[in-house]
Design a protein around this motif. Structure first.
Motif, PDB file in Angstrom:
ATOM      1  N   GLY A  81      -3.241   0.242  17.021  1.00  0.00           N
ATOM      2  CA  GLY A  81      -1.881  -0.097  16.617  1.00  0.00           C
ATOM      3  C   GLY A  81      -1.767  -0.496  15.160  1.00  0.00           C
ATOM      4  O   GLY A  81      -0.690  -0.836  14.696  1.00  0.00           O
ATOM      5  N   ALA A  82      -2.862  -0.455  14.430  1.00  0.00           N
ATOM      6  CA  ALA A  82      -2.827  -0.807  13.008  1.00  0.00           C
ATOM      7  C   ALA A  82      -3.154   0.430  12.173  1.00  0.00           C
ATOM      8  O   ALA A  82      -3.712   1.405  12.665  1.00  0.00           O
ATOM      9  CB  ALA A  82      -3.826  -1.917  12.704  1.00  0.00           C
ATOM     10  N   MET A  83      -2.775   0.380  10.906  1.00  0.00           N
ATOM     11  CA  MET A  83      -2.977   1.507  10.003  1.00  0.00           C
ATOM     12  C   MET A  83      -3.489   0.966   8.663  1.00  0.00           C
ATOM     13  O   MET A  83      -3.036  -0.081   8.198  1.00  0.00           O
ATOM     14  CB  MET A  83      -1.639   2.223   9.830  1.00  0.00           C
ATOM     15  N   VAL A  84      -4.415   1.673   8.057  1.00  0.00           N
ATOM     16  CA  VAL A  84      -4.991   1.258   6.773  1.00  0.00           C
ATOM     17  C   VAL A  84      -4.215   1.907   5.634  1.00  0.00           C
ATOM     18  O   VAL A  84      -4.018   3.122   5.624  1.00  0.00           O
ATOM     19  CB  VAL A  84      -6.485   1.671   6.686  1.00  0.00           C
ATOM     20  N   VAL A  85      -3.783   1.088   4.685  1.00  0.00           N
ATOM     21  CA  VAL A  85      -3.106   1.581   3.488  1.00  0.00           C
ATOM     22  C   VAL A  85      -3.989   1.207   2.305  1.00  0.00           C
ATOM     23  O   VAL A  85      -4.220   0.025   2.038  1.00  0.00           O
ATOM     24  CB  VAL A  85      -1.704   0.958   3.322  1.00  0.00           C
ATOM     25  N   PRO A 134      -8.734 -10.661  -9.940  1.00  0.00           N
ATOM     26  CA  PRO A 134      -9.358 -10.769  -8.616  1.00  0.00           C
ATOM     27  C   PRO A 134      -8.356 -10.753  -7.455  1.00  0.00           C
ATOM     28  O   PRO A 134      -8.714 -10.456  -6.327  1.00  0.00           O
ATOM     29  CB  PRO A 134     -10.091 -12.111  -8.657  1.00  0.00           C
ATOM     30  N   ASP A 135      -7.085 -11.056  -7.721  1.00  0.00           N
ATOM     31  CA  ASP A 135      -6.069 -11.068  -6.670  1.00  0.00           C
ATOM     32  C   ASP A 135      -5.436  -9.694  -6.436  1.00  0.00           C
ATOM     33  O   ASP A 135      -4.538  -9.566  -5.602  1.00  0.00           O
ATOM     34  CB  ASP A 135      -4.967 -12.077  -7.009  1.00  0.00           C
ATOM     35  N   THR A 136      -5.904  -8.664  -7.140  1.00  0.00           N
ATOM     36  CA  THR A 136      -5.362  -7.318  -6.969  1.00  0.00           C
ATOM     37  C   THR A 136      -5.621  -6.832  -5.546  1.00  0.00           C
ATOM     38  O   THR A 136      -6.749  -6.884  -5.064  1.00  0.00           O
ATOM     39  CB  THR A 136      -5.997  -6.337  -7.983  1.00  0.00           C
ATOM     40  N   LEU A 137      -4.568  -6.345  -4.888  1.00  0.00           N
ATOM     41  CA  LEU A 137      -4.677  -5.842  -3.518  1.00  0.00           C
ATOM     42  C   LEU A 137      -5.356  -4.472  -3.522  1.00  0.00           C
ATOM     43  O   LEU A 137      -4.931  -3.567  -4.232  1.00  0.00           O
ATOM     44  CB  LEU A 137      -3.296  -5.752  -2.871  1.00  0.00           C
ATOM     45  N   ILE A 138      -6.409  -4.337  -2.733  1.00  0.00           N
ATOM     46  CA  ILE A 138      -7.149  -3.084  -2.651  1.00  0.00           C
ATOM     47  C   ILE A 138      -6.795  -2.341  -1.364  1.00  0.00           C
ATOM     48  O   ILE A 138      -6.448  -1.170  -1.384  1.00  0.00           O
ATOM     49  CB  ILE A 138      -8.679  -3.336  -2.713  1.00  0.00           C
ATOM     50  N   VAL A 139      -6.904  -3.032  -0.217  1.00  0.00           N
ATOM     51  CA  VAL A 139      -6.614  -2.425   1.084  1.00  0.00           C
ATOM     52  C   VAL A 139      -5.694  -3.355   1.863  1.00  0.00           C
ATOM     53  O   VAL A 139      -5.898  -4.564   1.884  1.00  0.00           O
ATOM     54  CB  VAL A 139      -7.916  -2.175   1.893  1.00  0.00           C
ATOM     55  N   ASN A 140      -4.688  -2.754   2.494  1.00  0.00           N
ATOM     56  CA  ASN A 140      -3.730  -3.503   3.290  1.00  0.00           C
ATOM     57  C   ASN A 140      -3.717  -2.904   4.694  1.00  0.00           C
ATOM     58  O   ASN A 140      -3.585  -1.692   4.839  1.00  0.00           O
ATOM     59  CB  ASN A 140      -2.344  -3.388   2.645  1.00  0.00           C
ATOM     60  N   VAL A 141      -3.878  -3.721   5.713  1.00  0.00           N
ATOM     61  CA  VAL A 141      -3.824  -3.246   7.098  1.00  0.00           C
ATOM     62  C   VAL A 141      -2.444  -3.613   7.638  1.00  0.00           C
ATOM     63  O   VAL A 141      -2.074  -4.781   7.653  1.00  0.00           O
ATOM     64  CB  VAL A 141      -4.940  -3.874   7.963  1.00  0.00           C
ATOM     65  N   VAL A 142      -1.690  -2.593   8.041  1.00  0.00           N
ATOM     66  CA  VAL A 142      -0.316  -2.796   8.504  1.00  0.00           C
ATOM     67  C   VAL A 142      -0.168  -2.260   9.916  1.00  0.00           C
ATOM     68  O   VAL A 142      -0.985  -1.475  10.390  1.00  0.00           O
ATOM     69  CB  VAL A 142       0.700  -2.100   7.569  1.00  0.00           C
ATOM     70  N   ALA A 143       0.904  -2.695  10.588  1.00  0.00           N
ATOM     71  CA  ALA A 143       1.194  -2.188  11.930  1.00  0.00           C
ATOM     72  C   ALA A 143       1.625  -0.731  11.805  1.00  0.00           C
ATOM     73  O   ALA A 143       2.442  -0.383  10.955  1.00  0.00           O
ATOM     74  CB  ALA A 143       2.287  -3.023  12.580  1.00  0.00           C
ATOM     75  N   ALA A 144       1.050   0.121  12.627  1.00  0.00           N
ATOM     76  CA  ALA A 144       1.409   1.540  12.608  1.00  0.00           C
ATOM     77  C   ALA A 144       2.830   1.697  13.140  1.00  0.00           C
ATOM     78  O   ALA A 144       3.200   1.058  14.129  1.00  0.00           O
ATOM     79  CB  ALA A 144       0.431   2.347  13.450  1.00  0.00           C
ATOM     80  N   PRO A 145       3.645   2.525  12.501  1.00  0.00           N
ATOM     81  CA  PRO A 145       5.013   2.713  12.978  1.00  0.00           C
ATOM     82  C   PRO A 145       5.024   3.487  14.302  1.00  0.00           C
ATOM     83  O   PRO A 145       4.153   4.327  14.548  1.00  0.00           O
ATOM     84  CB  PRO A 145       5.670   3.521  11.860  1.00  0.00           C
TER      85      PRO A 145
END
Length: 184
Positions: A81-85, A134-145
């Protein structure tokens, strides 16, 4: 590099193309009998045939630190149910010119929606340091639509673009069947 004037050299095209398939390839170029260590800085390719038209090479020395972009490889599976961005496909690091890593591996194994991996969370090769915040977002895991959400977004985007959908034969027949009164 190192304050010297640019030197124009002609290199074997096929050999250079093969060497540049490796990101941040450290090359040894013989310039009038003097071998020089160089890193590709910019490469211009023919837009149709893809062959190299021009390459800017930066002279480096052993032990010298350089800043290069390193590719991020995302591995593992997130919770259902999650998706990698991937927010940043590469990250600039500072490392010794003769010890540049090919890529940085980021594991998302078992992460759930809402998890984030920042630059500070990356495991860098020994002697390497981040060249970004160092706070730069690299990978975000979000709920899959859901399918319904995707369909609703598609309809909204089509309406905004002025695209009208043609009803398929099956949709038209289904709509006709629902509209017709049932006889018993």
């Amino acid at each position: 590099g190192h304050g010297i004037d640019p030197i124009h050299v002609t290199l074997p095209g096929h050999d250079l193309m093969l060497a540049l398939k490796q990101p941040n390839a450290l090359l040894s170029v013989d310039v009038d009998g003097d071998p020089q260590l160089v890193l590709p800085k910019q490469v211009q390719r023919d837009p149709i045939k893809g062959f190299i038209e021009h390459a800017d090479l930066l002279v480096v020395r052993k032990g010298e630190k350089v800043t290069v972009d390193i590719v991020i490889n995302v591995v593992g599976d997130v919770v259902g149910g999650a998706m990698v961005v991937t927010e940043n496909a590469s990250v600039p690091i500072e490392a010794e010119a003769t010890h540049l890593p090919e890529s940085i591996e980021v594991s998302v194994e078992g992460l759930d929606a809402g998890a984030q991996i920042h630059a500070s969370d990356l495991t860098l090769a020994k002697g390497s340091s981040l060249a970004i915040d160092p706070d730069t977002l690299i990978v975000n895991v979000v709920a899959a639509p859901t399918a319904e959400q995707v369909e609703a977004e598609l309809e909204t985007a089509e309406a905004e673009a002025g695209i009208e959908r043609d009803e398929s034969q099956a949709e038209a027949e289904s709509a006709d069947a629902e509209a017709a009164p049932e006889s018993e």
